[in-house]
Design an enzyme around this catalytic site. Structure first.
Site, PDB file in Angstrom:
ATOM      1  N   PHE A 131       0.924  -1.047   0.105  1.00 37.01           N
ATOM      2  CA  PHE A 131      -0.008  -0.055   0.049  1.00 37.01           C
ATOM      3  C   PHE A 131       0.922   1.153  -0.092  1.00 37.01           C
ATOM      4  O   PHE A 131       1.756   1.390   0.811  1.00 37.01           O
ATOM      5  CB  PHE A 131      -0.870  -0.294   1.258  1.00 37.01           C
ATOM      6  CG  PHE A 131      -2.100   0.975   1.330  1.00 37.01           C
ATOM      7  CD1 PHE A 131      -3.098   0.839   0.918  1.00 37.01           C
ATOM      8  CD2 PHE A 131      -1.675   2.280   2.157  1.00 37.01           C
ATOM      9  CE1 PHE A 131      -4.033   1.860   1.101  1.00 37.01           C
ATOM     10  CE2 PHE A 131      -2.469   3.356   2.351  1.00 37.01           C
ATOM     11  CZ  PHE A 131      -3.899   3.083   1.719  1.00 37.01           C
ATOM     12  N   LEU A 133       1.182   5.026  -0.143  1.00 36.28           N
ATOM     13  CA  LEU A 133       0.178   6.131   0.048  1.00 36.28           C
ATOM     14  C   LEU A 133       1.291   7.642   0.515  1.00 36.28           C
ATOM     15  O   LEU A 133       1.314   8.434  -0.016  1.00 36.28           O
ATOM     16  CB  LEU A 133      -0.756   6.259   1.289  1.00 36.28           C
ATOM     17  CG  LEU A 133      -1.748   7.401   1.485  1.00 36.28           C
ATOM     18  CD1 LEU A 133      -2.177   7.967   0.266  1.00 36.28           C
ATOM     19  CD2 LEU A 133      -2.488   6.984   2.632  1.00 36.28           C
ATOM     20  N   PRO A 136       7.522  11.742   0.964  1.00 38.62           N
ATOM     21  CA  PRO A 136       8.544  12.338   1.657  1.00 38.62           C
ATOM     22  C   PRO A 136       7.765  13.720   2.097  1.00 38.62           C
ATOM     23  O   PRO A 136       8.402  14.080   3.270  1.00 38.62           O
ATOM     24  CB  PRO A 136       9.812  12.606   0.504  1.00 38.62           C
ATOM     25  CG  PRO A 136       9.683  11.665  -0.458  1.00 38.62           C
ATOM     26  CD  PRO A 136       8.184  11.374  -0.426  1.00 38.62           C
ATOM     27  N   GLY A 139       2.876  12.925   4.675  1.00 35.74           N
ATOM     28  CA  GLY A 139       2.575  11.591   5.295  1.00 35.74           C
ATOM     29  C   GLY A 139       1.143  11.830   5.916  1.00 35.74           C
ATOM     30  O   GLY A 139       0.271  11.250   5.356  1.00 35.74           O
ATOM     31  N   ASP A 246     -10.170   2.885   7.569  1.00 35.37           N
ATOM     32  CA  ASP A 246     -11.449   2.615   8.324  1.00 35.37           C
ATOM     33  C   ASP A 246     -11.372   1.246   8.654  1.00 35.37           C
ATOM     34  O   ASP A 246     -11.916   0.899   9.871  1.00 35.37           O
ATOM     35  CB  ASP A 246     -12.702   2.967   7.914  1.00 35.37           C
ATOM     36  CG  ASP A 246     -13.358   4.443   8.302  1.00 35.37           C
ATOM     37  OD1 ASP A 246     -12.347   5.211   8.975  1.00 35.37           O
ATOM     38  OD2 ASP A 246     -14.453   4.722   7.672  1.00 35.37           O
ATOM     39  N   GLY A 346      13.811  -4.741  34.996  1.00 37.62           N
ATOM     40  CA  GLY A 346      15.202  -4.170  35.330  1.00 37.62           C
ATOM     41  C   GLY A 346      15.858  -4.294  34.121  1.00 37.62           C
ATOM     42  O   GLY A 346      15.802  -4.081  32.992  1.00 37.62           O
ATOM     43  N   GLU A 370       0.002   4.476   9.646  1.00 38.92           N
ATOM     44  CA  GLU A 370      -1.370   4.415   9.363  1.00 38.92           C
ATOM     45  C   GLU A 370      -2.206   5.763  10.144  1.00 38.92           C
ATOM     46  O   GLU A 370      -3.151   5.517  10.685  1.00 38.92           O
ATOM     47  CB  GLU A 370      -2.077   3.219   9.737  1.00 38.92           C
ATOM     48  CG  GLU A 370      -1.897   2.052   8.763  1.00 38.92           C
ATOM     49  CD  GLU A 370      -2.698   1.056   8.993  1.00 38.92           C
ATOM     50  OE1 GLU A 370      -4.066   1.125   9.030  1.00 38.92           O
ATOM     51  OE2 GLU A 370      -2.270  -0.191   8.675  1.00 38.92           O
TER      52      GLU A 370
END
Length: 388
Positions: A131, A133, A136, A139, A246, A346, A370
Site C-alpha cells: 500500500f 500512500l 517524503p 505523510g 477505516d 530491570g 496509518e
C-alpha cells in the site's frame, strides 16, 4: 498465559471464539523460532506469508467470492488474528497485516477483473501486497500528495515518489495513490494497482528501522500503466484510502494489544520468581500497583478495539471516530504497558534479544504508521466538532 476472558464479550460470535482458539494454537506451534533480527528479513516475510497462506489465515483478508472465509471483510476476525500473531511474533503480524492492507483497496473498490487477478493469488501467498500512500513531504497530510498521474490515451503516466512503503522490494504489486487533478487537494487523487515489474517503477532505497521489516522508497519515472489499472473512478483516491484505513486502523490497535498482552505475561512471570529483600517482587505494593495499571489499560484498549470492529461488522458505513479512538488509545496504552514491563524486569529488560526489549522497539512504529497519534486526535475532534 494471558487473560482470555475477553473472548466471552458480546462483541463476538461463536465463530470468532473458535477462530481465536485456532490462531493461538497455530501460533504457539509455528511461531516460536521466527527470525526477526537478521539481514534475511525479506526471506522471513516471504516464508511467513507462505505459512499463513498454507494454514488458511490469509483467507480472512478477502471476501468469500474470491476464496475467503467470510462474505465480506470481517474486522473482528482480522483483529483477533493480528492480536494473536503480534503476541507471538511481530513479523508474523506484519506479514498478515500487509496482505490485508495491500489488498484492501482492491477488495473494496476493484473491478471484478482486478479482484479475480489479484485477490486469490494474495490469499494463496503467491503475491505479496503493498500500500503506497506516504510521500517524503506528505505523510499525515494526504491532500499534499505530489505524485502525479497524467492521462495519455488509454494509459496513465505516473511520476513521483513514495516512502516508508512496507514490502518495498518484495511486493508483487503496489496500490499507489497519485494526483490526477480532478479537483484541488484530496479530491484530485486517484488510486492505481501497479505491478512491481512495470517499467519506470523503481525501488530506489531500502530503509532500516528499529523493528526490522521490508521498508523502502519507491520512485516512479515515466511509469506507464493502462487506464484499467485505476481502482474506482478518477478523483476517488482519497475515499479509497480512508475507507481502507477505516477497516485496518482498528487492527493496528489489535496488534498493539498483542504486544501489550505479551509484555504483561513476561512481567508477571518475572515478578513472581524474582526475589528482592527477602520477598518476591510480586509481593511489593509498588509492583502490584504497576501490574494493576497494565492490566486495566489492556482491557480498556481491548474494549475500544473490539467496539470499533463490531460496529464496522454490524453495518456502520463509516467508523472513522471509533477506529481512530481504537488505534490512538491501544497503541499509546501498549507503549506504557511495555515500558512498565521493561521497568519491572530491570536490567534484563534492556538486553538485546530479550522479549520485552524487542516489544519496546516493535510498539513504537504503531504510534506513527496509518496516522500518527496526533492525527488520530484531530480526526476524533473533527468528528465531534465539525459534524452536525
Amino acid at each position: 498465559m494471558s487473560d482470555k476472558s475477553f473472548h466471552s464479550w458480546p462483541f463476538f460470535e461463536s465463530e470468532h471464539r473458535s477462530l481465536a482458539r485456532g490462531i493461538e494454537e497455530w501460533g504457539n506451534a509455528n511461531l516460536g523460532t521466527v527470525a526477526t533480527e537478521t539481514a534475511e528479513v525479506d526471506d522471513s516475510v516471504r516464508a511467513l506469508v507462505r505459512a499463513l497462506a498454507d494454514a488458511g489465515w490469509l483467507r480472512y483478508v478477502l471476501p468469500k467470492a474470491f476464496g475467503g472465509i467470510t462474505e465480506r471483510l470481517d474486522v473482528r476476525s482480522l483483529c483477533l488474528i493480528r492480536e494473536a500473531l503480534a503476541q507471538r511474533a511481530g513479523l508474523a503480524d506484519f506479514a498478515f497485516a500487509m496482505q490485508g492492507l495491500g489488498s484492501g483497496p482492491i477488495t473494496l473498490f476493484g473491478t471484478q477483473e482486478q479482484q479475480r487477478r489479484y485477490l486469490p493469488e494474495i490469499a494463496a501467498g503467491r503475491r505479496i501486497a503493498a500500500f503506497a500512500l506516504t510521500e517524503p513531504q506528505s505523510g499525515s497530510d494526504v491532500a499534499a500528495t505530489a505524485t502525479t498521474a497524467r492521462r495519455e490515451g488509454d494509459s496513465y503516466v505516473i511520476d513521483g515518489s513514495k516512502t516508508w512503503i512496507s514490502n518495498a522490494g518484495i511486493a508483487a504489486q503496489y496500490v499507489v495513490f497519485a494526483r490526477t487533478g480532478e479537483a484541488p487537494g484530496a479530491r484530485g487523487l486517484s488510486a492505481f494497482v501497479i505491478d512491481a515489474d512495470t517499467p519506470g517503477l523503481l525501488v530506489a532505497e531500502r530503509l532500516d528501522v528499529i523493528a526490522p521489516h521490508p521498508l523502502g522508497l519507491l520512485r516512479f519515472e515515466d511509469c506507464r500503466v493502462p487506464a484499467t489499472a485505476m481502482l474506482g473512478s478518477p478523483g476517488q483516491g482519497f475515499r479509497i484510502a480512508m475507507a481502507t484505513l477505516d477497516v485496518f486502523r482498528s487492527t493496528v490497535g489489535a496488534a498493539a494489544l498483542g504486544f501489550a498482552r505479551r509484555a504483561l505475561d513476561e512481567a508477571v512471570e518475572h515478578v513472581r520468581n524474582r526475589m528482592l529483600f527477602g520477598a518476591r517482587l510480586a509481593d511489593l505494593q509498588a509492583t502490584r500497583m504497576r501490574v494493576s495499571d497494565m492490566a486495566t489499560e489492556i482491557d480498556a484498549a481491548a474494549l475500544l478495539v473490539y467496539r470499533a470492529a463490531w460496529a464496522k461488522d454490524k453495518g456502520a458505513e463509516r467508523i472513522t471516530r471509533e477506529a481512530a479512538m481504537a488505534k490512538l488509545y491501544a497503541t499509546e496504552a501498549a507503549q506504557r504497558v511495555i515500558d512498565s514491563a521493561v521497568q519491572l524486569l530491570g536490567g534484563a529488560g534492556l538486553l538485546a534479544g530479550n522479549i520485552v526489549e524487542r516489544l519496546y522497539r516493535e510498539i513504537r512504529p504503531l504510534r506513527i504508521y496509518e496516522g500518527t497519534s496526533e492525527i488520530q486526535k484531530l480526526v476524533i475532534a473533527g468528528q465531534i466538532l465539525d459534524t452536525d
